[in-house]
Each structure stands twice: as structure tokens, then as C-alpha cells.
Design an enzyme around this catalytic site. Structure first.
Site, mmCIF file in Angstrom:
data_model
loop_
_atom_site.group_PDB
_atom_site.id
_atom_site.type_symbol
_atom_site.label_atom_id
_atom_site.label_comp_id
_atom_site.label_asym_id
_atom_site.label_seq_id
_atom_site.Cartn_x
_atom_site.Cartn_y
_atom_site.Cartn_z
ATOM 1 N NE ARG A 1 -2.812 2.817 2.791
ATOM 2 C CZ ARG A 1 -2.511 3.686 3.210
ATOM 3 N NH1 ARG A 1 -1.745 3.553 3.625
ATOM 4 N NH2 ARG A 1 -3.395 4.469 3.691
ATOM 5 C CG ASP B 1 0.756 7.167 4.494
ATOM 6 O OD1 ASP B 1 0.090 7.074 4.383
ATOM 7 O OD2 ASP B 1 1.491 8.280 4.451
ATOM 8 C CD GLU C 1 -4.005 7.683 2.350
ATOM 9 O OE1 GLU C 1 -4.429 8.377 3.928
ATOM 10 O OE2 GLU C 1 -2.688 7.812 2.675
ATOM 11 C CG HIS D 1 -4.788 4.164 9.501
ATOM 12 N ND1 HIS D 1 -5.283 3.573 8.074
ATOM 13 C CD2 HIS D 1 -3.770 5.672 9.457
ATOM 14 C CE1 HIS D 1 -4.086 3.795 6.891
ATOM 15 N NE2 HIS D 1 -3.684 4.753 7.952
ATOM 16 C CG ASP D 2 -5.746 8.231 7.786
ATOM 17 O OD1 ASP D 2 -4.355 8.236 8.748
ATOM 18 O OD2 ASP D 2 -4.841 7.748 6.523
#
Length: 685
Positions: free
Chosen positions: A217, A219, A247, A315-316
Site C-alpha cells: 500500500r 501511503d 492512497e 485509521h484516518d
């Protein structure tokens, strides 16, 4: 390598399970009793291993876990009230060393081994955008954003003589250029176009890929030059066909043009934030109308919709679950796990964990119960994903929708799944439904969770007088017993010649031959459900993938494979003295596929002119084939879509064999005759 028939469980490593208390960080970094959610709480790789071995994760049917970045992070706290530590893994200091608070390198390898033995793939987070918080005028602040290579200092933010970092201030998120070339908040932004930074990041991701991780992933992908990210994607896929996604954050009702252009052009999948905002609105406010609108918009935006990653929360953002309405989470999980896309379930959702924004959405996992409705729902629906092609790869057709009821079907080949969701407090009787289910009686796969409502499909698939109980969901499934070859998925979507690619399907036989663009591809392995081969040396472009089984049965992939000219490097093209009108944007077209092969509708860009260089100088970071002669011309595009091509001889240069570089060209003056392009034709650089 993952595929859309699977499902991912996202773990914040420090918040899942503690397996080795002796590995806790020192007192100032750690919160004993988990009272301070801004510090380490003790979760580690040993804890994840334990929950794989005891069946907690595999019991839900997950085929992959996404864990926090495993690289070493900084060892100091922020100077805020809570003394925030880097428990989340997003403040790296050394990509070639493990985070000691998660475990040793031997423990990480044991995690990979244990996961693979239990049929679980491991995806890691990776942060090529930045290191840790830093202040230009305070070199003593935290660790000054310093980055190391296997323990040796490479650079720190203050006194950065080699310009490994960006020094353009923090982004205000005004536009793409501002987001790409300024720091994200107070984080020391890496300049990917710096040769040292580029080399360090490639070396770092290669190190973890070589350990055997199955996916990555990326970021903050939205804040990294797309041209550099595309080259990184090609680099990763040349090394291993690991599943790669980024993301690219979108606000609710945000515009998707750049987002979709990057996903379609680079071959890198993205987290599907449009889906997330729409499903949260559907259950927490506006009803299913907004979700139906999202389906229509996203199906017209993404070429590979079922390779984008869908989720309820992460988580954001605040957790999806509201403590007073756990039943909404159950219904939302049904919709998530039957929708087009690769689902990601955030840890604790199966235990109905609730919580607001960071850090309250990142508490320690509250329970490992296997008796919650959510746990059982996830397990049941993951079994469906594994056996019904329609769920992973099918098209979506809305059959009925209002604010409280959603009915849709998924279909692929002869497989069909019909999904009905009622979030109203009372029963609903539906009008006649025209489904694709073969004639017969069906029982819902969720009958052990919601009141059973057997359904009968008529000769034409019609269903009459379907009644839905309050706050309930139903899934009716049909799997075809036809044994014709069915190839349904190819990955990666874009790769250089010589890279491995994987085909998924069923009844593909034990051996056979493959072609890409009519050219034979070398087969590495061939199984009934999975074929691994190498991309042949075909001309750059988008090519059909076809196969022939040993039994003489032909098959063709429903999607095509993009093949690059060769291995990619990133070049910053700098164009001087390009004077334009206010609404004019700058692009380039050239002699290679990556520059559009002289096709104006695929010109590369847009170029920028405010931060790294200023108007009338323009710049753009573009992926180009390595060690190649490049010819290009500058193009101007007005707000009305009129394009003008630079006159004179083409600019020429030779790309490096590896790494990053910069090429400066001068505007040659006049333009050739203007011509019209349709909106959205230009490629994203």
C-alpha cells in the site's frame, strides 16, 4: 498476488495483539494500561502470528492482511500534549531496518511464513512521500526528519545540502501542484526526483519485497508525482507481481478526474474513497440514493473498477460503527463484501468497535470473540467471494432502490448473486424483480443471521412479492457448473516486457499457450485457476490476452494488458519561455507510447509553473522508457479544448539507464494549426 475474489483485513500492528511484552519500547514511548492512545500500546508481529495460529483471522475467511509499515520509525516523541510516538509506522527513519517495537527481522520472516502456511498473504504499508516531522529552523526538533540507510545517515531536513527533501513549505491543498511539491503537514517531504531519494526508496521497497511480502500500500500517493509513482510501479512489477495500491484521498463529493486518470493510466489500483463516502452516507444519513449515484459515476470513471479497494473506514477516519446501532454495521458489511472492488475490513469492525477521529479510531482491539454477528457475516460472505465469480468480477445491475432499500445483482459468466438490503424499521414488499437467476427456489446464504425468506425465480428470472424483514439482508447465489474455460482477471494491469503477469479463472486446464497482442508469452506455471507467464516483447500499448488450453479450448481475458516500451525511469521535463493565456495548459507529445506516440489525445501532462519552477518556465515529472532516444514537442491546450502544437524540429534527448534525471527545453515560438480535443482526452503525466 491478490485478486478481487479475495478480502483484506487491515491491522494497525501496535493496536491488534501483544505477543511479546519484552519487546515494548522504553517508558516515554509506551502507555502502560493503554491510557494514552498517542503512544505505543504493545501490539506486535508475535501477536499477529498468535491470532493466525489460533484461527481468529482465518476463521473470518480473509485471504490477506494489511499491516503497518514494518520499517524502523523514529525513537522520540512529538512535543505535543500527549507526547505522540510513531506507533502508527508513518514516521520512517530507515527503510532497511525493522521497527524493533514490532519485532526482529526473524519475527517478521516468521510472520510471513506463518501467514503463508495458513493461506494468508501479507501486504505492507510503505511511505515514499515523507519521513518524520521536522522544522526547517529547528534542527533539534524530534529527529530532524533524518533518513538512514541500514544505520548510516543519508540526510536530515535542516542543513539538507543534497536537497534530498522538499523545501517548499507546507501544502495548503489548493491544487495538484501545491499537493505534490510541498510538504504534507509538518512531515519532511522526500523529493523523489532527487537521485539519492529515488535510489533509497527503490532499495527500501525492494528489501521488503525480497522478504516475500505479497503486496504494498503506497501511503499518500496523491502527494507523490504520478510520473515517479508509475515508474515505481513498473519497478515493483518487474521484480515481483505484488499487488500494489495507493492512497489517493478524496473528500466527500470530491472530484475524481485526476484520481481515475492515474488509476487508469498507471495500472496502480487506488483506495476507492468515493465508495467509502457513499456507503457512509447511505447508512448514516441520506439513504441509498447517494450510493446508487456513486455506482454510476465510478463505473464510468475507472477502467478496472473491481481492482479498486473498497472499505467502510480506516485509521484516518472515524469508525463506521456507532455504538447504538451495531446492526447498521452488519448491513454495511453485507454491502461491502458483495460490491464491486477488493474489500478491506478495518480491524475491530467485527467487534463493533466505535470511535471518532484519530486516535480514538485506533484503540487496542477490544475482543477476539468469534460469536458476533459481524464476525459470522464476514466469514459467510468471504466463503461466497471464494466460489462465486460474480462477486469478485461481475458487473453490477441495480434492480430497485429507495432511501431505505437496495436491491442489486452481480453477474459474471453464468454465475449470479442477488443482494437485497433493508435498513428500514419495518418490513418491505418489493415490486416484481427481473433477475438473471435461473428458474428455481433459492435460500438466502444469511438465513442463520436474518429471518429466512426463500425466493423463487420464474422461467425468465422474475421474482414476485419478495418481502424483506426489518433491518435485514438477503443474498441469493447461483454458481454455474459449466466447465468451459473462464479467464476473468489479469494482473498487473501495466508492466514492462519480461515482467511476470498472472491470470485468474477456472477450468483453465493443466497446460496450454498464451498470447499477448498476438505474440506468444512464456508460461512459467499453469494451473486450472491460475496461470503465471511473462510479458513478451510486444510493441508498447494496450493488448488483448488470449489463451488456448491443452484441450483446444480458447479463452480471452475481459480486460487488456498495458505494456510499457521498456523499463521506466522518471524524467523532469522543464520547458522554458512558454507564454500562455490564463486558461491554457501545457502538455507534450512524442515518439514513444509513454508520450502518446504523437497522438495528441494521449499527450503527457499537465505541466506546472509555480513551485519548483515559475512561469514562464513549466515542468512535469514523466515516466519514460530507460536508455532510449526521446523526441517530443510542446502542446498548448486552451480551456475550450483547442490544442496547438509547437512548430520546428522535435526536441531530443536520451534517457538514463536507471534513476531520475532532468531535461530542459526551450519553446520554439510559433504553433501549428489548432485542433479540437474532447474533454478528458489528455493523459496524466
Amino acid at each position: 498476488m491478490l485478486h478481487p475474489g479475495e478480502c483484506i483485513y487491515q491491522i494497525v500492528t501496535d493496536r491488534f495483539c501483544e505477543g511479546n511484552p519484552e519487546g515494548r519500547p522504553r517508558a516515554e514511548l509506551f502507555s502502560s494500561g493503554a491510557g494514552n492512545l498517542r503512544k505505543y500500546l504493545g501490539g506486535d508481529w508475535a501477536g499477529i502470528i498468535a491470532r493466525i495460529q489460533d484461527g481468529y483471522l482465518t476463521g473470518m475467511g480473509f485471504s490477506a492482511i494489511l499491516i503497518s509499515q514494518p520499517a524502523e520509525n523514529i525513537h522520540v516523541c512529538m512535543e505535543d500534549e500527549e507526547g505522540t510516538a510513531s506507533y502508527h509506522g508513518y514516521w520512517p527513519r530507515d527503510f532497511l531496518r525493522p521497527n524493533p517495537y514490532f519485532g526482529s527481522m526473524d519475527t517478521f520472516r516468521a510472520l510471513l511464513s506463518t501467514a503463508h502456511e495458513h493461506g494468508l498473504k501479507v501486504i505492507i504499508d510503505f511511505t515514499p512521500n515523507h519521513t518524520s516531522p521536522a522544522l526547517e529552523l529547528r534542527p533539534d526538533y524530534m529527529e530532524n526528519g533524518a533518513i538512514y540507510r541500514a544505520g548510516r545517515l543519508v540526510a536530515a531536513y535542516s542543513g539538507d545540502m543534497e536537497r534530498v527533501f522538499l523545501h517548499n513549505g507546507g501544502t495548503a491543498f489548493r491544487d495538484a501542484e501545491d499537493s505534490l511539491y510541498r510538504n504534507l503537514y509538518d512531515l519532511a517531504g522526500l523529493d523523489q526526483m532527487n537521485p539519492q531519494a529515488d535510489e533509497l526508496l527503490r532499495e527500501g521497497i525492494a528489501y521488503w519485497l525480497d522478504q516475500g511480502v505479497d503486496g504494498v500500500r503506497i501511503d499518500a500517493a496523491k502527494h507523490i508525482p504520478p510520473g515517479w509513482l508509475t515508474s515505481l510501479s513498473a519497478f515493483i512489477h518487474a521484480r515481483t507481481p505484488a499487488y500494489l495500491f495507493g492512497e489517493w484521498f478524496l473528500e466527500a463529493h470530491g472530484r475524481t478526474e485526476d484520481n481515475a486518470a492515474f488509476a487508469n493510466g498507471s495500472g496502480m489500483s487506488l483506495l476507492h474513497f468515493m465508495f467509502t463516502h457513499a456507503i457512509r452516507e447511505a447508512f448514516h444519513g441520506r439513504g441509498f440514493g447517494a450510493f446508487a449515484d456513486m455506482l454510476h459515476e465510478s463505473s464510468g470513471s475507472y477502467k478496472h473498477l473491481y481492482d479498486q479497494l473498497i472499505f467502510l473506514d480506516n485509521h484516518d477516519m472515524s469508525r463506521f460503527t456507532r455504538a447504538s446501532e451495531p446492526w447498521l454495521t452488519d448491513l454495511a458489511l453485507v454491502l461491502l463484501l458483495t460490491s464491486s472492488g477488493l474489500p478491506v475490513v478495518y480491524y475491530g469492525t467485527e467487534q463493533y468497535m466505535s470511535g471518532g477521529d484519530d486516535p480514538h479510531n485506533r484503540a487496542m482491539l477490544s475482543s477476539f470473540s468469534r460469536e458476533t454477528t459481524a464476525y459470522r457475516l464476514v466469514a459467510q460472505l468471504n466463503r461466497l467471494r471464494a466460489c462465486n465469480l460474480a462477486i469478485g468480477y461481475g458487473s453490477t445491475k441495480l434492480l430497485y432502490v429507495n432511501s431505505g432499500v437496495l436491491v442489486f445483482e452481480r453477474s459474471c459468466k453464468r454465475d449470479v448473486a442477488l443482494i437485497l438490503i433493508n435498513q428500514e424499521d419495518n418490513a418491505q414488499i418489493l415490486p416484481s424483480l427481473a433477475t438473471s437467476l435461473p428458474q428455481g427456489a433459492y435460500s438466502s446464504l444469511l438465513k442463520d443471521i436474518y429471518p429466512d425468506r426463500p425466493a423463487v425465480a420464474g422461467a425468465e428470472g422474475d421474482m414476485q412479492n419478495v418481502m424483506l424483514a426489518p433491518r435485514s439482508a438477503y443474498v441469493y447465489s447461483y454458481e454455474s457448473d459449466l466447465e468451459k474455460p473462464a479467464a476473468v482477471h489479469v494482473y498487473p494491469k501495466a508492466a514492462a516486457p519480461g515482467s511476470e503477469f498472472i491470470i485468474r479463472g477456472r477450468h483453465l486446464g493443466d497446460t496450454g499457450c498464451l498470447t499477448v497482442g498476438g505474440c506468444e508469452a512464456a508460461v512459467i506455471s499453469w494451473q486450472s485457476g491460475k496461470i503465471v507467464a511473462r510479458v513478451p516483447a510486444v510493441p508498447a500499448g494496450v493488448h488483448p490476452v488470449q489463451g488456448l488450453t491443452e484441450g483446444g479450448q480458447k479463452f480471452r481475458l475481459p480486460e487488456e494488458l498495458k505494456v510499457w516500451t521498456g523499463m521506466l525511469v522518471t524524467v523532469r521535463l522543464v520547458l522554458k519561455n512558454v507564454h500562455t493565456d490564463f486558461d491554457t495548459r501545457v502538455y507534450v507529445t512524442g515518439n514513444v507510447y509513454e508520450l502518446g506516440a504523437w497522438q495528441a489525445e494521449r499527450a503527457a501532462g499537465p505541466f506546472y509553473n509555480q513551485i519548483v519552477y515559475r512561469y514562464p518556465t513549466w515542468y512535469c515529472d514523466i515516466s519514460l522508457p530507460a536508455d532510449s532516444r526521446i523526441e517530443f514537442k510542446i502542446m498548448l491546450r486552451s480551456g475550450s479544448g483547442m490544442m496547438r502544437l509547437e512548430q520546428g524540429e522535435a526536441h531530443c534527448f536520451h534517457t538514463p539507464a536507471e534513476g531520475v534525471s532532468e531535461m530542459i527545453a526551450e519553446w520554439q515560438g510559433a504553433c501549428q494549426e489548432s485542433f479540437q480535443l474532447s474533454e478528458g482526452d489528455a493523459a496524466y503525466g
